[in-house]
Design a protein around this motif. Structure first.
Motif, PDB file in Angstrom:
ATOM      1  N   ILE A 123      40.614  39.150  33.130  1.00 41.87           N
ATOM      2  CA  ILE A 123      40.368  40.316  32.286  1.00 41.87           C
ATOM      3  C   ILE A 123      39.108  40.118  31.453  1.00 41.87           C
ATOM      4  O   ILE A 123      38.295  41.020  31.322  1.00 41.87           O
TER       5      ILE A 123
ATOM      6  N   LEU B 249      50.177  47.621  31.399  1.00 39.45           N
ATOM      7  CA  LEU B 249      49.378  46.775  32.293  1.00 39.45           C
ATOM      8  C   LEU B 249      49.113  47.406  33.659  1.00 39.45           C
ATOM      9  O   LEU B 249      48.211  46.967  34.376  1.00 39.45           O
TER      10      LEU B 249
ATOM     11  N   ILE C 188      46.115  46.264  26.963  1.00 40.60           N
ATOM     12  CA  ILE C 188      46.453  44.912  27.411  1.00 40.60           C
ATOM     13  C   ILE C 188      46.809  44.044  26.205  1.00 40.60           C
ATOM     14  O   ILE C 188      47.767  43.272  26.245  1.00 40.60           O
TER      15      ILE C 188
ATOM     16  N   TYR D 154      45.643  48.135  35.308  1.00 38.65           N
ATOM     17  CA  TYR D 154      44.729  46.997  35.468  1.00 38.65           C
ATOM     18  C   TYR D 154      45.137  46.067  36.605  1.00 38.65           C
ATOM     19  O   TYR D 154      44.399  45.157  36.956  1.00 38.65           O
ATOM     20  N   GLN D 155      46.306  46.289  37.164  1.00 43.37           N
ATOM     21  CA  GLN D 155      46.840  45.370  38.163  1.00 43.37           C
ATOM     22  C   GLN D 155      46.186  45.579  39.530  1.00 43.37           C
ATOM     23  O   GLN D 155      45.974  46.702  39.974  1.00 43.37           O
TER      24      GLN D 155
ATOM     25  N   VAL E 201      49.944  37.205  31.871  1.00 39.65           N
ATOM     26  CA  VAL E 201      49.387  38.547  32.089  1.00 39.65           C
ATOM     27  C   VAL E 201      48.280  38.501  33.138  1.00 39.65           C
ATOM     28  O   VAL E 201      48.240  39.335  34.050  1.00 39.65           O
TER      29      VAL E 201
ATOM     30  N   ALA F 297      39.948  41.919  25.142  1.00 42.31           N
ATOM     31  CA  ALA F 297      41.016  42.599  25.881  1.00 42.31           C
ATOM     32  C   ALA F 297      41.083  44.064  25.461  1.00 42.31           C
ATOM     33  O   ALA F 297      41.041  44.368  24.266  1.00 42.31           O
TER      34      ALA F 297
ATOM     35  N   LEU G  35      48.481  40.447  36.642  1.00 46.44           N
ATOM     36  CA  LEU G  35      47.485  41.443  37.026  1.00 46.44           C
ATOM     37  C   LEU G  35      46.748  41.062  38.309  1.00 46.44           C
ATOM     38  O   LEU G  35      46.185  41.913  38.986  1.00 46.44           O
TER      39      LEU G  35
END
Length: 186
Positions: A46, A177, A131, A180-181, A38, A127, A42
Motif C-alpha cells: 500500500i 479494504l 485503509i 484495494y484488494q 492487511v 495509508a 490485499l
C-alpha cells in the motif's frame, strides 16, 4: 510508528478511548502485526516504494504494472534502449506516460515477447483513510480479544449468553479494504 504501519498509536488509542500509556507497547506491536495482515490480505503493498520489475513485451504501447498507484517512472528499458524522458502528447514528443496503473509509451511499442525492465515508484505516501480506519478497527478488536482467546461464548449469571465473533475480520473492515484488494494473481 514502524515502517509499513498503516495507522499510528494516537489514532488507535483515541478509537479505544485509552488515555494511559500502560498498553502502548502492546498496541504498537499490534499495529505492526495488523498492518502486515492487511497488506497480505490485499495482496499488494500500500505504501510508496520503488520497484524494478521485468515484464514480457506485448507488442503494444501500454503495459499494466503490478503495483499501483504509479507515482513516478524512472526508466523503461528494452531491446538495448532505455527511455527516461516523459512524453508530451501536446508537443508531440516521445517518451513515457502513466496513470494510476498503466504505463504508456508514446512513439514506441514494447517488443513482442522480449524482456522489458521498468523502474518505477508506486503506492500511497500515507495509508488512505479507509485503509487506516480498517487497521484501527482490527487493532482494536485484537486488543480487546486478548482476554478471550479461544472463547466462543460466555454465560453471565446463568441468564445471559455473550457470543464472540470468530471471523478473521469484521464486515466493516472487510468492506473498507475491498476496493484495494487484488483478487487475481498477476
Amino acid at each position: 510508528m514502524a515502517a509499513g504501519d498503516l495507522t499510528d498509536l494516537p489514532t488507535v488509542k483515541a478509537w479505544l478511548g485509552l488515555t494511559t500509556t500502560a498498553s502502548d507497547s502492546l498496541l504498537s506491536a499490534l499495529i505492526t502485526a495488523v498492518s502486515g495482515f492487511v497488506v497480505n490480505y490485499l495482496g499488494r503493498p500500500i505504501l510508496s516504494a520503488s520497484y524494478v520489475e521485468t515484464y514480457r513485451g506485448n507488442g503494444q504501447c501500454e503495459l499494466l504494472l503490478r503495483n499501483f498507484p504509479i507515482t513516478a517512472v524512472a526508466s523503461v528499458a528494452f531491446a538495448g534502449q532505455t527511455i527516461t524522458q516523459a512524453a508530451d502528447p501536446v508537443a508531440l514528443t516521445s517518451g513515457v506516460l502513466f496513470d494510476d496503473r498503466v504505463l504508456k509509451l508514446i512513439g514506441y511499442r514494447f517488443p513482442i515477447g522480449r524482456p522489458v525492465v521498468v523502474s518505477y515508484t508506486a503506492g500511497y505516501a500515507a495509508a488512505p483513510p479507509d485503509i487506516g480506519q480498517a487497521a484501527v478497527e482490527l487493532v482494536g478488536e485484537a486488543f480487546r480479544r486478548r482476554d478471550r482467546i479461544g472463547v466462543t461464548s460466555k454465560t453471565l449469571g446463568g441468564q445471559e449468553v455473550v457470543a464472540f465473533s470468530q471471523k478473521d475480520m469484521n464486515d466493516t473492515a472487510r468492506a473498507l479494504l475491498a476496493s484495494y484488494q487484488v483478487l487475481a494473481p498477476f
